[in-house]
Write an enzyme that holds these catalytic residues in place. Structure first.
Site, PDB file in Angstrom:
ATOM      1  N   SER A   1      35.252  42.081  46.772  1.00  0.00           N
ATOM      2  CA  SER A   1      34.264  42.461  45.763  1.00  0.00           C
ATOM      3  C   SER A   1      32.974  41.665  45.896  1.00  0.00           C
ATOM      4  O   SER A   1      31.972  41.994  45.253  1.00  0.00           O
ATOM      5  CB  SER A   1      34.841  42.278  44.351  1.00  0.00           C
ATOM      6  OG  SER A   1      35.136  40.920  44.092  1.00  0.00           O
ATOM      7  N   HIS A   2      32.967  40.623  46.751  1.00  0.00           N
ATOM      8  CA  HIS A   2      31.755  39.852  47.000  1.00  0.00           C
ATOM      9  C   HIS A   2      31.371  39.881  48.480  1.00  0.00           C
ATOM     10  O   HIS A   2      30.592  39.049  48.940  1.00  0.00           O
ATOM     11  CB  HIS A   2      31.924  38.404  46.521  1.00  0.00           C
ATOM     12  CG  HIS A   2      31.913  38.285  45.034  1.00  0.00           C
ATOM     13  ND1 HIS A   2      33.045  38.440  44.279  1.00  0.00           N
ATOM     14  CD2 HIS A   2      30.908  38.068  44.158  1.00  0.00           C
ATOM     15  CE1 HIS A   2      32.746  38.293  42.995  1.00  0.00           C
ATOM     16  NE2 HIS A   2      31.455  38.084  42.902  1.00  0.00           N
TER      17      HIS A   2
ATOM     18  N   GLU B   1      34.848  44.663  40.355  1.00  0.00           N
ATOM     19  CA  GLU B   1      36.207  45.183  40.383  1.00  0.00           C
ATOM     20  C   GLU B   1      36.286  46.548  39.704  1.00  0.00           C
ATOM     21  O   GLU B   1      37.023  47.434  40.141  1.00  0.00           O
ATOM     22  CB  GLU B   1      37.157  44.201  39.699  1.00  0.00           C
ATOM     23  CG  GLU B   1      37.352  42.884  40.447  1.00  0.00           C
ATOM     24  CD  GLU B   1      38.077  43.046  41.763  1.00  0.00           C
ATOM     25  OE1 GLU B   1      38.759  44.085  41.956  1.00  0.00           O
ATOM     26  OE2 GLU B   1      37.960  42.143  42.611  1.00  0.00           O
TER      27      GLU B   1
END
Length: 344
Positions: free
Chosen positions: A47-48, A188
């Site tokens: 997610s990063h 998310e």
């Protein structure tokens, strides 16, 4: 995993930097931004990772981040070091201020880095680890834009408001945690939407304040703070310390400035560094040895220390490389060759 590709860390960093440079960022802005996205992929924090590139380019297309920003450091020798990010991405501003912050904390025992006027898109643990590598404990925090309802509320007011802490360990990876004060990071929710997966119950409410497991409805409504009133209180603390106190935007003000949650938030950031040896000076015992005994006691009960999975993933990718799916490789190639296709 058809058309998947495995990169070395440096190959992937260069590929991400090339996308940013082609989109108009200076190398001074592109390099640090690429570094934190690389860190997300290296540590299997998807997610990063490269998922974040498109959001960066969308914010650039909207004119809400300055591609040629030149951060400016203000230092009067006191315990507060300031960097004006000049409207650019936060990693370049942190890279400028972090060495001065570390030197000042080593000298005074405690020091703070205030970053103003930045666009933030990354996890905080890369910044924390830059300080634990210097033997310093550290914490970092920042607001976001309003996307989280306060405990007992039904509409977005707080940001996801991440908070991170790190403690250096002489012979092991640092003790680090980094979490959003919402139940999960907004990324998310977006990943669930892209995958067509429902959300777990208790993550979000829709625009009418009703509980929802639909990620699209959650993105239109509000996420919830973790731990109900406890997470809400911590998130409010971050609004006050890393928004109002440093003279920058709170999450509701950031949303007013942007007018949308479809691009990256604009606000400030607060990083505080501590020298354990200076704090423990004159007291019996070594602070690092005592900390190791305490952390060993936690692990001795079978508990997992935070970030252990990240560090395990880091060891694996250092040996095997970083593998992106075929879809991720195609996305990066598309963004590299046609950066102008991304619209606000």
């Amino acid at each position: 995993m058809s058309n998947a590709r495995t990169f070395t860390a440096e190959q992937l960093r260069q590929s991400i930097e090339e996308i940013f440079v082609n989109a108009g960022l200076t190398k001074e802005q592109a390099g640090p931004a690429a570094g934190v996205i690389l860190a997300g992929e290296r540590d299997n924090c998807k997610s990063h990772g490269v998922y974040r590139i498109e959001g960066c380019l969308r914010t650039l297309a909207a004119g809400k981040v300055k591609p040629d920003a030149v951060p400016a450091l203000t230092d009067d020798g006191a315990g507060i070091v300031r960097v004006d990010a000049d409207g650019g991405f936060s990693p370049a501003a942190f890279a400028l201020g972090a060495p001065v912050l570390a030197e000042r904390a080593e000298k005074l025992g405690i020091a703070a880095l205030v970053i103003n006027n930045c666009t933030h898109f990354s996890a905080l643990w890369p910044e924390i680890e830059a300080l634990t590598e210097r033997g310093l404990a550290a914490m970092a925090m920042c607001p976001s834009y309003s996307s989280v309802a306060p405990s007992g509320g039904n509409a977005p007011l707080l940001g996801t408001n991440p908070f991170a802490f790190g403690w250096p360990r002489p012979d092991a990876p640092p003790y680090v945690f980094d979490f959003a004060t919402s139940v999960v990071a907004r990324g998310e929710i977006e990943l669930h939407r892209q995958a067509g997966k429902p959300l777990p119950e208790g993550w979000a409410v829709d625009r009418d304040g009703n509980p929802t497991t639909d990620p699209a409805a959650a993105l239109e409504g509000a996420m919830l703070p973790f731990g109900a009133h406890k997470g809400s209180a911590i998130s409010t603390m971050i609004e006050l310390l890393a928004g109002a106190m440093i003279g920058d935007l709170t999450s509701d003000e950031a949303l007013d400035y942007l007018g949308t949650t479809a691009i990256l938030p604009h606000h400030g950031e607060l990083v505080i560094a501590f020298s354990p040896r200076r704090f423990a000076a004159g007291r019996p015992g070594d602070p690092f040895r005592r900390a190791e005994a305490f952390l060993d006691a936690i692990a001795g009960q079978g508990a997992r220390l935070p970030s252990q999975r990240r560090f395990a993933a880091r060891r694996k990718t250092a040996q095997d490389g970083i593998t992106l799916t075929g879809d991720e490789v195609a996305m990066m190639q598309r963004l590299r060759d046609n950066p102008g296709e991304i619209k606000a």
